[in-house]
Write an enzyme that holds these catalytic residues in place. Structure first.
Site, PDB file in Angstrom:
ATOM      1  N   GLU A  21       0.835  -1.208   0.000  1.00 31.84           N
ATOM      2  CA  GLU A  21       0.000   0.000   0.000  1.00 31.84           C
ATOM      3  C   GLU A  21       0.865   1.252   0.000  1.00 31.84           C
ATOM      4  O   GLU A  21       1.854   1.330   0.732  1.00 31.84           O
ATOM      5  CB  GLU A  21      -0.909  -0.003   1.227  1.00 31.84           C
ATOM      6  N   PRO A  24      -0.154   9.026  -1.804  1.00 34.37           N
ATOM      7  CA  PRO A  24       0.478  10.085  -2.600  1.00 34.37           C
ATOM      8  C   PRO A  24       1.194  11.087  -1.708  1.00 34.37           C
ATOM      9  O   PRO A  24       0.576  11.651  -0.797  1.00 34.37           O
ATOM     10  CB  PRO A  24      -0.705  10.739  -3.332  1.00 34.37           C
ATOM     11  N   PRO A  25       2.507  11.304  -1.906  1.00 38.55           N
ATOM     12  CA  PRO A  25       3.228  12.297  -1.104  1.00 38.55           C
ATOM     13  C   PRO A  25       2.649  13.692  -1.300  1.00 38.55           C
ATOM     14  O   PRO A  25       1.993  13.981  -2.308  1.00 38.55           O
ATOM     15  CB  PRO A  25       4.662  12.215  -1.643  1.00 38.55           C
ATOM     16  N   LYS A  26       2.932  14.561  -0.336  1.00 44.49           N
ATOM     17  CA  LYS A  26       2.361  15.899  -0.384  1.00 44.49           C
ATOM     18  C   LYS A  26       3.073  16.826  -1.366  1.00 44.49           C
ATOM     19  O   LYS A  26       2.515  17.834  -1.777  1.00 44.49           O
ATOM     20  CB  LYS A  26       2.421  16.534   1.009  1.00 44.49           C
ATOM     21  N   THR A  53      -3.999   4.891  -1.507  1.00 46.36           N
ATOM     22  CA  THR A  53      -4.942   5.446  -0.540  1.00 46.36           C
ATOM     23  C   THR A  53      -5.667   6.665  -1.094  1.00 46.36           C
ATOM     24  O   THR A  53      -5.226   7.294  -2.058  1.00 46.36           O
ATOM     25  CB  THR A  53      -4.252   5.831   0.775  1.00 46.36           C
ATOM     26  N   GLY A 113     -14.694   6.168   5.353  1.00 45.19           N
ATOM     27  CA  GLY A 113     -13.968   7.408   5.574  1.00 45.19           C
ATOM     28  C   GLY A 113     -14.281   7.973   6.943  1.00 45.19           C
ATOM     29  O   GLY A 113     -14.731   7.264   7.845  1.00 45.19           O
TER      30      GLY A 113
END
Length: 648
Positions: A21, A24-26, A53, A113
């Site tokens: 898993e 996405p990085p910021k 994710t 969520g």
């Protein structure tokens, strides 16, 4: 364009498989470096599928879809896209499903969520945006919607909780038997597989599986159940993730880790042993069909690579690859290299490695400066699977590709790291339920009430604030008196660290990393303060421009910095036989990535109260007026320098 269930059907019943898993990085730099890491991991590990994710409320929608497309199309990995449905516009769900289909994704993990909020807590604009979204309250609603709109096109997975799911719906109950009717409903609605929350209590997992398989409803008789496992990346991350997920740490596991918790390398090593033991135990258990394992990687590479290879979850490396493999555990010398053309990686010149001078062999000029990985270009093929696996495990000089960001012990990591960002990758959240939030923070109506909350947190009378769900760590308590004085001014601190000048790395308060090293810290503080106060404080910072660096911004997008290009390592360590390690770096790109989230938390906090209440009004006004400021003092030898600046 494979469905997970179709791939499983093609495996023999005694087969094992694993999935990974990623989030996405910021930052764009982190995303580029994650791509390089994914390419390597896909070659070395060959996962059965990968998960991507989805941030709370669709907060990472665009980046999640971009990452999913990279995995599915460019890397040809079977990809499963997470999708949440609460607190999110229905049109975004439709767009996500449509995009997923367009890029060839056939697998969705349908999640609820964040807990759904009552309509009275939304303002008019939000209510209008939510028109038509009423059908999405629980994950089962999303499963039904996907089946209604797309039939069997998507393979749909749902979450399961071996130790029970604790949230605002039933905060006093955490028991898998309580959740069972909901899991039955999700499965009957069309779920194809179950993927569990992370756990370390194997007994609880085995009892959970037995309960499902023997349930009178019969819906779990043959459905694949994939256990979720999180490698131990650090003691701090382990304690935080288990607290947030309500996963229990068995005493025998905690005892093993407590012995080495001051030594990050030892924690990782013990963590590999712990996870490997769990995998081997589950492999030895009688199971229905192929046995899978899902690893929550946190976008890190080394630990999961070690576990997967040790447990023989990937096929053996063939003899031909062994012959071609370079022994990357040995340092590569200049005699082994020659100038060759190659694609320039995004991480070149942005890496944290020491730099070397290379003479004659690689240039007509007498000498020039380059990074070690550019200098060490081997003449033989380095992309064999044997080499790639060794790199993923952090072996030798080239193994630094996998390990340069191996110490994600705080939010202010390197913004170029694939692991930069919140550790769970799910985006903005208070990390507590609405009843818990009310119990913690009550109904503040004045800024003095907010100040009281922050001061109680610093005094350890309060367990959490919206920006930190954990209590103060021992290091921060050493400057609690200074922080109390700063907060008394109405300047609310959300991050800080004291000055440290060469303390042993095994120190019980300040230590980190391997033993027998020395650690250093520049003092910094991050705080919310009124715009007018910031204008006055900025003048003082500018008067000390040679000693002080600052970054500041507000909810409207205004941004200021003493030096926009400055890169500020504020934590570093020296260890025998290793390069200087800099796990904590503050710069404009990392601050701006956090800035948006920090102000979003004010909004999340406001949402737990009725929109017209005095508390909601106060929190909205604060968000509009206040600035978030990070101030670094570079004189780490003078431990009181930062506090003199703030309190004079």
């Amino acid at each position: 364009m494979d469905k997970i269930t179709d791939k499983l059907a093609a495996l023999p019943d005694d087969a094992t498989f694993f999935s990974l898993e990623f989030f996405p990085p910021k930052t764009s730099e982190g995303f580029a470096n994650l791509q390089a890491r994914l390419e390597r991991m896909s070659r070395a590990l060959r996962p059965f599928f990968v998960n991507v994710t989805w941030g709370a409320g669709g907060s990472t929608a665009a980046k999640s879809l971009e990452l999913a497309e990279l995995c599915q199309r460019q890397l040809n990995l079977t990809t499963c896209l997470h999708l949440t449905c609460t607190n999110m516009n229905k049109s975004l769900i439709d767009q996500a499903l449509s995009k997923a289909k367009a890029i060839g994704i056939r697998n969705i993990l349908a999640l609820r969520g964040d807990p759904p909020r009552n309509e009275e807590y939304f303002d008019k604009a939000e209510l209008e945006a939510r028109e038509g979204d009423e059908e999405f309250t629980w994950a089962v609603d999303l499963v039904r919607y996907i089946r209604r709109e797309y039939g069997d096109y998507f393979c749909v997975g749902v979450a399961a909780y071996p130790e029970g799911h604790s949230d605002q719906s039933h905060p006093e109950v955490q028991d898998p038997k309580f959740d069972l009717p909901y899991l039955i409903e999700k499965t009957k609605a069309g779920a194809d597989f179950l993927m569990t929350q992370l756990f370390y209590d194997v007994n609880a997992y085995e009892a959970f599986v037995d309960m499902l398989r023997s349930d009178p409803s019969g819906v779990f008789k043959s459905i694949p159940i994939i256990p979720g496992l999180m490698p131990v990346q650090s003691y701090q991350i382990l304690r935080r993730t288990t607290k947030l997920s309500h996963a229990k740490l068995p005493p025998e596991i905690l005892e093993k880790l407590d012995v080495v918790k001051g030594d990050d390398e030892a924690v990782k090593s013990v963590g590999v042993d712990i996870l490997s033991e769990i995998v081997e135990r589950l492999k030895g258990r009688k199971h229905l069909g192929p046995q899978g394992f899902h690893f929550y990687t946190l976008n890190l590479e080394k630990m999961v690579a070690h576990i997967i290879e040790r447990c023989h979850l990937i096929r053996d490396i063939g003899a031909k690859e062994e012959e071609d493999a370079i022994d990357v555990s040995q340092e590569i010398t200049l005699d082994d290299v020659k100038p060759v053309a190659r694609r320039r990686l995004s991480s070149v010149s942005s890496d944290p490695y020491n730099r070397v001078v290379v003479e004659k062999a690689l240039a007509k000029t007498k000498e020039f400066e380059t990074s070690e990985k550019d200098a060490g270009i081997p003449t033989r093929e380095t992309t064999t699977r044997a080499n790639t696996l060794a790199i993923s495990e952090g072996e030798g000089s080239l193994g630094r590709e996998a390990t340069w960001d191996d110490y994600p012990n705080g939010r202010w990591g390197d913004a170029r790291s694939p692991a930069f960002g919140e550790i769970d990758g799910y985006g903005v959240s208070l990390h507590v339920s609405i009843p818990q939030a009310i119990k913690l923070w009550s109904y503040p109506t004045t800024t003095a009430d907010i100040t009281t909350l922050f001061r109680k947190y610093i005094s350890c009378e309060l367990d959490a604030i919206p920006w930190s769900e954990e209590g103060l760590n021992p290091e921060t308590t050493t400057i609690s008196n200074e922080l109390l004085k700063v907060n008394a001014k109405g300047w609310w601190t959300v991050a800080s660290q004291p000055a440290v000048n060469g303390i042993k790395s095994d120190d019980g308060v300040f230590g980190w990393g391997p033993r027998n090293g020395f650690v250093f810290q520049k003092p910094f503080v991050e705080l919310f303060l009124p715009g007018e106060d910031w204008r006055r404080l900025k003048t003082r910072c500018q008067d000390r421009h040679e000693e002080v660096t600052y970054f500041a911004g507000n909810a409207d997008g205004e941004f200021e910095a003493s030096d926009m290009q400055s890169v500020n390592p504020v934590t570093w360590g020296t260890f025998p036989g290793k390069e200087i390690t800099t796990p904590t770096i503050i710069e404009a790109v990392s601050f701006r990535a956090w800035l948006e989230e920090a102000f979003s938390i004010w909004k999340e906090w406001r949402h737990i109260y009725p929109s017209r209440s005095p508390t909601a009004k106060l929190l909205a006004e604060i968000r509009e007026d206040y600035w978030l400021v990070n101030i670094i003092h570079h004189d780490y030898v003078e431990k009181d320098a930062l506090w003199k600046l703030l309190l004079e």
